[in-house]
Motif scaffolding. Structure first.
Motif, PDB file in Angstrom:
ATOM      1  N   VAL A 164       0.839  -1.202   0.000  1.00 56.94           N
ATOM      2  CA  VAL A 164       0.000   0.000   0.000  1.00 56.94           C
ATOM      3  C   VAL A 164       0.870   1.245   0.000  1.00 56.94           C
ATOM      4  N   TYR A 165       1.904   1.258   0.831  1.00 56.21           N
ATOM      5  CA  TYR A 165       2.787   2.419   0.909  1.00 56.21           C
ATOM      6  C   TYR A 165       3.476   2.664  -0.425  1.00 56.21           C
ATOM      7  N   ALA A 242      -6.294   9.202   3.218  1.00 53.08           N
ATOM      8  CA  ALA A 242      -7.496   8.387   3.050  1.00 53.08           C
ATOM      9  C   ALA A 242      -7.205   7.171   2.179  1.00 53.08           C
ATOM     10  N   GLU A 243      -6.371   7.357   1.151  1.00 56.08           N
ATOM     11  CA  GLU A 243      -6.023   6.247   0.267  1.00 56.08           C
ATOM     12  C   GLU A 243      -5.194   5.194   1.003  1.00 56.08           C
ATOM     13  N   VAL A 244      -4.256   5.663   1.838  1.00 55.92           N
ATOM     14  CA  VAL A 244      -3.462   4.726   2.634  1.00 55.92           C
ATOM     15  C   VAL A 244      -4.358   3.951   3.588  1.00 55.92           C
ATOM     16  N   LEU A 245      -5.237   4.642   4.292  1.00 52.23           N
ATOM     17  CA  LEU A 245      -6.117   3.981   5.252  1.00 52.23           C
ATOM     18  C   LEU A 245      -7.032   2.973   4.563  1.00 52.23           C
ATOM     19  N   GLU A 246      -7.534   3.328   3.403  1.00 57.90           N
ATOM     20  CA  GLU A 246      -8.403   2.408   2.674  1.00 57.90           C
ATOM     21  C   GLU A 246      -7.640   1.139   2.286  1.00 57.90           C
ATOM     22  N   GLY A 247      -6.417   1.328   1.779  1.00 59.79           N
ATOM     23  CA  GLY A 247      -5.628   0.176   1.354  1.00 59.79           C
ATOM     24  C   GLY A 247      -5.226  -0.717   2.515  1.00 59.79           C
ATOM     25  N   VAL A 248      -4.796  -0.107   3.618  1.00 61.58           N
ATOM     26  CA  VAL A 248      -4.397  -0.888   4.783  1.00 61.58           C
ATOM     27  C   VAL A 248      -5.609  -1.576   5.402  1.00 61.58           C
TER      28      VAL A 248
END
Length: 276
Positions: A164-165, A242-248
């Motif tokens: 994700v990162y 938000a994109e990081v949180l969604e992916g994680v």
């Protein structure tokens, strides 16, 4: 949790304490920080208290008072020093006395202490100036102890998070290697700097390194609640966060909705022996 600057890999010629923007970014959501950040092993707190001549503790970079409250629970009287008034506010509300100042510029006004501690904060302080100030305020036999929580994700969890990162934050130093047990290698630079600063100042016993291993289980929601307080995310634009949180979150769902984190809490400690 890691509180290194996001550009840590590029700071080899500079001390982390010079990266003030990152150092002062955690107050943007102080209540979340206090609610979600991991505490410290009671065994470490007890060892510091037992090795100190009394119960007056100075908590350097106390933040919202997470460590301070643990020392209070162990019977200590604690004064915090915190440069960010946004972090000091919750600490005061939760019963910790706080002076708002950087430790290097803080005026002790003749006060002395039996222990000077710093949880997840000593790397934001000049290691020589910090040890010098600690030597000035410690009573004979007093203990200086800087400590950090280092996370060690299971390999499968680290691989999922790192993917994700890499997708959302391709320039992030938080690679698979940084997210697994090699994280201790990255933090070893901080341990060495802390110990070298103490030795350079003098007036302390030779620094010791203590390690305490423990585990904590996180649900998806609990981990996502903590993530915005991490040093590499506090300054991330809201859309990227938000994109990081969604992916994680999706990665944790795929693992069954939870995972177990292995922590190593490492302390660099020395006793005040004489005049600096």
């Amino acid at each position: 949790m890691p509180t290194l600057p996001p550009a840590r890999a590029c700071l080899s010629e500079n001390e982390p304490h010079q990266y003030r923007q990152a150092a002062e970014s955690f107050g943007s959501d102080a209540e979340r920080y206090d609610r979600t950040r991991p505490r410290y092993p009671d065994a470490m707190v007890d060892r510091i208290v037992a090795g100190s001549p009394g119960f007056d503790v100075l908590d350097v970079g106390c933040g919202t008072g997470i460590a301070a409250r643990q020392f209070q629970a162990a019977g200590c009287k604690v004064l915090g020093v915190e440069p960010d008034a946004r972090m000091a506010g919750p600490a005061r509300q939760l019963g910790v006395e706080v002076d708002v100042a950087t430790f290097e510029a803080w005026d002790p006004a003749g006060r002395e202490f039996d222990a000077v501690v710093a949880g997840q904060a000593w790397h934001w302080i000049d290691p020589v100036a910090g040890a010098t100030k600690a030597a000035q305020v410690l009573r004979p036999g007093g203990r200086l102890a800087a400590f950090w929580n280092v996370f060690q994700l299971p390999t499968d969890v680290a691989e999922a998070f790192a993917a994700v990162y890499r997708r959302v934050m391709p320039d992030s130093p938080f690679s698979l290697q940084a997210m697994t047990k090699q994280a201790l290698d990255g933090y070893s630079v901080l341990f060495t700097r802390a110990a070298d600063g103490i030795r350079e100042v003098g007036g302390f016993s030779d620094p010791e390194q203590w390690r305490f291993d423990w585990e904590w289980s996180y649900t998806r929601d609990a981990w996502l609640d903590q993530m915005p307080t991490l040093g590499n995310l506090t300054q991330l634009p809201s859309d990227k966060l938000a994109e990081v949180l969604e992916g994680v979150g999706a990665a944790i769902d795929a693992m069954g909705g939870s995972f177990t984190m292995r922590y190593a809490t490492v302390a660099v400690a020395a006793a005040r022996t004489g005049a600096a």
